[in-house]
Design an enzyme around this catalytic site. Structure first.
Site, PDB file in Angstrom:
ATOM      1  N   SER A  41       0.805  -1.215   0.000  1.00 44.83           N
ATOM      2  CA  SER A  41       0.000   0.000   0.000  1.00 44.83           C
ATOM      3  C   SER A  41       0.841   1.270   0.000  1.00 44.83           C
ATOM      4  O   SER A  41       0.382   2.321  -0.430  1.00 44.83           O
ATOM      5  CB  SER A  41      -0.943  -0.003   1.204  1.00 44.83           C
ATOM      6  N   ASP A 241      -2.630   8.607   7.723  1.00 45.72           N
ATOM      7  CA  ASP A 241      -3.548   7.768   8.486  1.00 45.72           C
ATOM      8  C   ASP A 241      -2.699   7.033   9.526  1.00 45.72           C
ATOM      9  O   ASP A 241      -1.590   7.469   9.835  1.00 45.72           O
ATOM     10  CB  ASP A 241      -4.386   6.849   7.578  1.00 45.72           C
ATOM     11  N   HIS A 244       0.139   5.004   6.965  1.00 44.62           N
ATOM     12  CA  HIS A 244       0.786   5.557   5.771  1.00 44.62           C
ATOM     13  C   HIS A 244       1.188   7.018   5.942  1.00 44.62           C
ATOM     14  O   HIS A 244       0.432   7.811   6.491  1.00 44.62           O
ATOM     15  CB  HIS A 244      -0.168   5.434   4.577  1.00 44.62           C
TER      16      HIS A 244
END
Ligand SMILES: *[C@@H]1O[C@H](CO)[C@@H](O)[C@H](O)[C@H]1NC(C)=O
Ligand SMILES: *[C@@H]1O[C@H](CO)[C@@H](O)[C@H](O)[C@H]1NC(C)=O
Ligand SMILES: *[C@@H]1O[C@H](CO)[C@@H](O)[C@H](O)[C@H]1NC(C)=O
Ligand SMILES: *[C@@H]1O[C@H](CO)[C@@H](O)[C@H](O)[C@H]1NC(C)=O
Length: 278
Positions: A41, A241, A244
């Site tokens: 991600s 977040d 990340h």
């Protein structure tokens, strides 16, 4: 809980490949003809959007600062690989595999996916060697024990981070470094490098490290809540977040991967040097 962690953060390892592919010799040529990205991600730019997974972020406030809005990048704006693509002189970001078509794929593709597994990636890496890729950068794992999500799940027992996670990251990195060395020895016509960019302590001081910019609770608890209002001083936060980084932090990571002379962050080459090697 363990399986959730596995799903959402996997190993933040990216394999990037600067290969000997075709290019059209157009003006303002990038420093390498093409660039392929593998990872999780931290590098995903939209591959999960149409997958049946909780690990997708094509909703606001993700992309709030990105010209195209929420594209599936796990950031308020660019991810680290986007910044590196800019440094390498490409005019456009690499298209996500899920949307890649036509001539654009000659310049590269981003295969990173928020639920990628390292086994698939290693497999693809070897396949690409078979297709002519000759420059490889392998990323170590950063301080995963310092993410707000890790801290909320494990607690820290008085230290600033979850030491057992950072210890495991270090163990992984300590095996990745000799692997890179071995690959350089075995595959003499290719170049491999190990990267583990880490912004300087001075940089860290000017950032907020102990909270997230967005309100978290989406995904498995680590992603931003859909349509929530994020912090306004996004350029001061490490964490967008609970897992990340923000665009601002990604820029520092990319800058280091690209230019650093520190052998603990790039060995034996930084990306700039790797790109120039004949
Ligand atoms: C650290 O790695 C060891 C050995 O692989 C594993 O047993 C342990 O569960 C890992 N710790 C965490 C917190 O994931
Ligand atoms: C490098 O070559 C040696 C000797 O052939 C082999 O045993 C080893 O597995 C190879 N390492 C890698 C990473 O391919
Ligand atoms: C974060 O750190 C700052 C500065 O050390 C402190 O003032 C603040 O209370 C901390 N916030 C949280 C949520 O721990
Ligand atoms: C790294 O070393 C080169 C050559 O000595 C130098 O030109 C460059 O400024 C250094 N880069 C950084 C980021 O310190």
């Amino acid at each position: 809980m363990a399986s959730k962690l596995k799903l959402f953060w996997m190993l933040p390892v990216s394999f990037l490949l600067l290969s000997n592919c075709l290019h059209n010799g157009a003006n303002a040529a990038p420093q390498v003809p093409c660039y392929f990205i593998f990872g999780d991600s931290l590098s995903d730019n939209g591959n999960n959007n149409n997958l049946k997974t909780l690990a997708k972020v094509n909703y606001l406030p993700y992309g709030i600062d990105f010209p195209e809005g929420p594209t599936g990048r796990f950031s308020n704006d660019r991810n680290m690989q986007d910044v590196i693509v800019e440094y390498l002189g490409f005019q456009n970001y690499m298209p996500p595999f899920a949307r890649a078509q036509g001539r654009s794929i000659l310049k590269g593709v981003n295969y990173a996916s928020g639920s990628a597994g390292i086994r698939d990636e290693s497999g693809k890496q070897l396949v690409l060697y078979g297709h002519g890729a000759r420059k490889f950068a392998l990323y170590g794992i950063g301080l995963i024990g310092c993410t707000p999500y890790a801290i909320s799940v494990y607690g820290t027992n008085g230290s600033p981070c979850v030491d057992k996670l950072n210890t495991n990251a270090t163990l992984f990195n300590e095996r990745l470094m000799p692997l890179v060395k071995e690959l350089n020895t075995n595959l003499t016509d290719a170049k491999f490098t190990y990267l583990n960019p880490s912004p300087s302590p001075q940089d860290v001081l000017s950032f907020v490290t102990n909270s997230t910019c967005c309100e978290v609770g989406g995904g498995g608890g680590e992603l931003c809540v859909r349509n929530s209002k994020p912090c306004s001083d996004r350029s001061r936060f490490v964490f967008w977040d609970a897992v990340h980084p923000t665009d601002a932090w990604n820029e520092l990571l990319a800058e280091s991967a690209y230019r650093t002379n520190s052998t603990s962050e790039a060995h034996p080459f930084n990306i700039q040097t790797l790109a120039k090697l004949k």
